[in-house]
Design a protein around this motif. Structure first.
Motif, short mmCIF file in Angstrom:
data_model
loop_
_atom_site.label_atom_id
_atom_site.label_comp_id
_atom_site.label_asym_id
_atom_site.label_seq_id
_atom_site.Cartn_x
_atom_site.Cartn_y
_atom_site.Cartn_z
N ALA A 66 42.11 7.31 84.49
CA ALA A 66 43.26 7.65 83.66
C ALA A 66 43.79 6.42 82.93
CB ALA A 66 44.37 8.26 84.51
N GLY A 67 44.23 6.64 81.72
CA GLY A 67 44.84 5.58 80.93
C GLY A 67 46.08 6.09 80.26
N LEU A 68 46.74 5.23 79.50
CA LEU A 68 47.98 5.61 78.82
C LEU A 68 47.74 6.77 77.85
CD1 LEU A 68 50.96 5.10 78.29
CD2 LEU A 68 50.31 3.36 76.62
N THR A 69 46.59 6.77 77.20
CA THR A 69 46.32 7.86 76.26
C THR A 69 46.23 9.21 76.97
OG1 THR A 69 43.94 7.40 76.40
CG2 THR A 69 45.16 6.37 74.58
N ASP A 70 45.79 9.20 78.23
CA ASP A 70 45.74 10.45 78.99
C ASP A 70 47.15 10.98 79.23
OD1 ASP A 70 42.78 10.67 79.73
OD2 ASP A 70 43.26 8.65 80.43
N LEU A 71 48.06 10.09 79.56
CA LEU A 71 49.45 10.50 79.77
C LEU A 71 50.05 11.01 78.46
CD1 LEU A 71 52.08 10.73 81.36
CD2 LEU A 71 52.46 8.28 80.96
N GLN A 72 49.80 10.30 77.39
CA GLN A 72 50.35 10.72 76.10
C GLN A 72 49.80 12.08 75.67
OE1 GLN A 72 49.14 7.23 73.96
NE2 GLN A 72 51.11 6.19 74.22
N SER A 73 48.53 12.29 75.88
CA SER A 73 47.92 13.58 75.52
C SER A 73 48.47 14.70 76.39
CB SER A 73 46.40 13.51 75.66
OG SER A 73 45.86 12.56 74.76
N SER A 74 48.63 14.44 77.69
CA SER A 74 49.15 15.44 78.60
C SER A 74 50.58 15.81 78.24
CB SER A 74 49.08 14.92 80.04
OG SER A 74 49.51 15.91 80.95
N PHE A 75 51.38 14.82 77.88
CA PHE A 75 52.76 15.06 77.49
C PHE A 75 52.81 15.98 76.27
CE2 PHE A 75 56.69 14.33 75.26
CZ PHE A 75 57.64 14.15 76.25
N ARG A 76 52.01 15.67 75.27
CA ARG A 76 52.05 16.46 74.03
C ARG A 76 51.54 17.88 74.25
NH1 ARG A 76 50.33 11.18 71.99
NH2 ARG A 76 52.13 10.24 70.93
N ARG A 77 50.51 18.03 75.09
CA ARG A 77 50.02 19.38 75.38
C ARG A 77 51.10 20.20 76.09
NH1 ARG A 77 45.14 16.64 76.68
NH2 ARG A 77 45.73 16.65 78.89
N TYR A 78 51.76 19.57 77.05
CA TYR A 78 52.80 20.27 77.80
C TYR A 78 53.95 20.65 76.89
CZ TYR A 78 55.87 21.26 81.78
OH TYR A 78 56.70 21.86 82.69
N LEU A 79 54.35 19.72 76.02
CA LEU A 79 55.45 19.99 75.11
C LEU A 79 55.11 21.14 74.16
CD1 LEU A 79 57.79 17.47 73.47
CD2 LEU A 79 56.61 19.06 71.97
N GLU A 80 53.91 21.16 73.63
CA GLU A 80 53.52 22.22 72.70
C GLU A 80 53.42 23.57 73.42
OE1 GLU A 80 53.46 22.23 69.51
OE2 GLU A 80 54.05 20.11 69.51
N ALA A 81 52.98 23.55 74.66
CA ALA A 81 52.93 24.80 75.43
C ALA A 81 54.32 25.36 75.65
CB ALA A 81 52.22 24.56 76.77
N LYS A 82 55.27 24.50 75.95
CA LYS A 82 56.66 24.93 76.12
C LYS A 82 57.21 25.46 74.79
CE LYS A 82 57.59 23.98 80.46
NZ LYS A 82 58.04 25.04 81.41
N ARG A 83 56.89 24.78 73.71
CA ARG A 83 57.39 25.20 72.41
C ARG A 83 56.86 26.58 72.03
NH1 ARG A 83 56.82 20.45 68.82
NH2 ARG A 83 58.98 20.00 69.41
#
Length: 348
Positions: A326-343
């Protein structure tokens, strides 16, 4: 019980505090480092520096020291994975207090904003029963059941909260990963001022000196063993404390006489459960020029001092870096996927 569950133990679609949304959003990322405690872990820890040390993404999921340890641990269980690392720079209260629900916790669980509903809505069934029947004040249960909550047409408040979270994460600064950037000057917090001194603020409650490991903390250790058995590496370390111009921490003879023995008692309890206690509590004691507004809050400009002490304790304990994918880009990608799913879930 069903009515209570429907009205009291229901979390928002988008958690009210950013730290919990960040923790949920990071859940799928395996090999992350999560820091949890009260607000001493929010103020003064440089998430980017800790991330560089571990060679892994870092999430500061800490909130308030007055929130119950047992509930914190269940919250972590829902969002940590095998291969993750958990750092716990717990405030002194966590070691000496039982599982007593503070007033600021109980009033925020089921108030109109449901600020802390996430702490109980996803508890296991038996824990929910324990909370409602044995812990939560009856008056708050009735208030929640009969509350006339304001409607939110079109989920406007939830979508607005998502936009704020998206903006905060997109800044890619310490606040994006759960930390603070506040540097003051700020007026001393009312409770810290009322306590009169640092040592009283840290160790005395209702005129009672609290310097003994509680049964509540030992129960917390047993819960953490379950999390460790899932493959999460867990480490304890000491909280940051900071002098004010009017009061020096660890200076009252009533405190200093017993503090080394108390620290040994804590270390023994932690190690008896198979965990590691890192560093020395004196290493995270900062001077008055680092005081923000309480004896647990370090100014951002002093974050390098606090973070260096933390990294020094990790290095001395031979903890990290991690050899994880895992790297920082994995966290950033996971955050954006989660946010879009909530939206998508909230959009009309």
């Amino acid at each position: 019980m069903l009515l209570v569950s429907e009205r009291v133990l229901v979390a928002r679609e988008v958690p009210f505090p950013y730290d919990h949304f960040l923790l949920e959003a990071s859940g799928p990322v395996e090999g992350k480092v999560v820091i949890d405690a009260g607000s001493n872990a929010v103020h003064g820890i440089d998430a980017a520096a800790v991330s560089r040390y571990f060679n892994a993404p870092v999430v500061i999921a800490a909130d308030v020291a007055g929130y119950p340890l047992r509930k914190k641990i269940f919250r972590l269980m829902d969002n940590l994975r095998a291969g993750d690392t958990l750092l716990l720079p717990l405030e002194w209260d966590f070691y000496s207090s039982g599982e007593v629900l503070s007033e600021n916790f109980v009033t925020r669980v089921a108030n109109e904003q449901r600020q802390l509903a996430h702490y109980v809505a996803e508890l296991p069934f038996l824990e929910k029963m324990r909370f409602v029947l044995l812990e939560y004040p009856v008056k708050h249960v009735f208030e929640a059941v009969w509350a006339n909550r304001t409607a939110d047409p079109g989920n406007r408040s939830e979508l607005d909260r998502l936009r704020r979270y998206e903006t905060r994460f997109g800044r890619n600064d310490n606040s994006s990963y759960g930390g603070a950037l506040r540097d003051g000057p700020e007026k001393m917090d009312f409770i810290a001022a009322w306590a009169g001194s640092c040592d009283r603020y840290l160790f005395i409650r209702k005129d009672e000196l609290r310097m003994a490991v509680s049964e509540g903390f030992l129960e917390g250790l047993a819960l953490l063993e379950r999390l460790r058995d899932r493959g999460v590496a867990i480490y304890f370390t000491w909280p940051a404390v900071v002098d004010s111009e009017k009061s020096t921490c660890y200076s009252n003879p009533r405190i200093t006489g017993g503090l080394p023995a108390y620290a040994r008692q804590i270390r023994s309890a932690v190690e008896a459960s198979g965990f590691q206690m890192l560093g020395d509590y004196r290493d995270s004691h900062l001077p008055a020029d680092c005081f923000l507004n309480t004896y647990y809050h370090v100014r951002w400009s002093c974050s390098h001092r606090r973070t260096e002490a933390l990294l020094g304790a990790l290095s001395a304990g031979q903890v990290g870096p991690l050899d994880r994918p895992a790297g920082l880009t994995d966290l950033q990608s996971s955050f954006r996927r989660y946010l879009e799913a909530k939206r998508r879930a909230l959009s009309p």
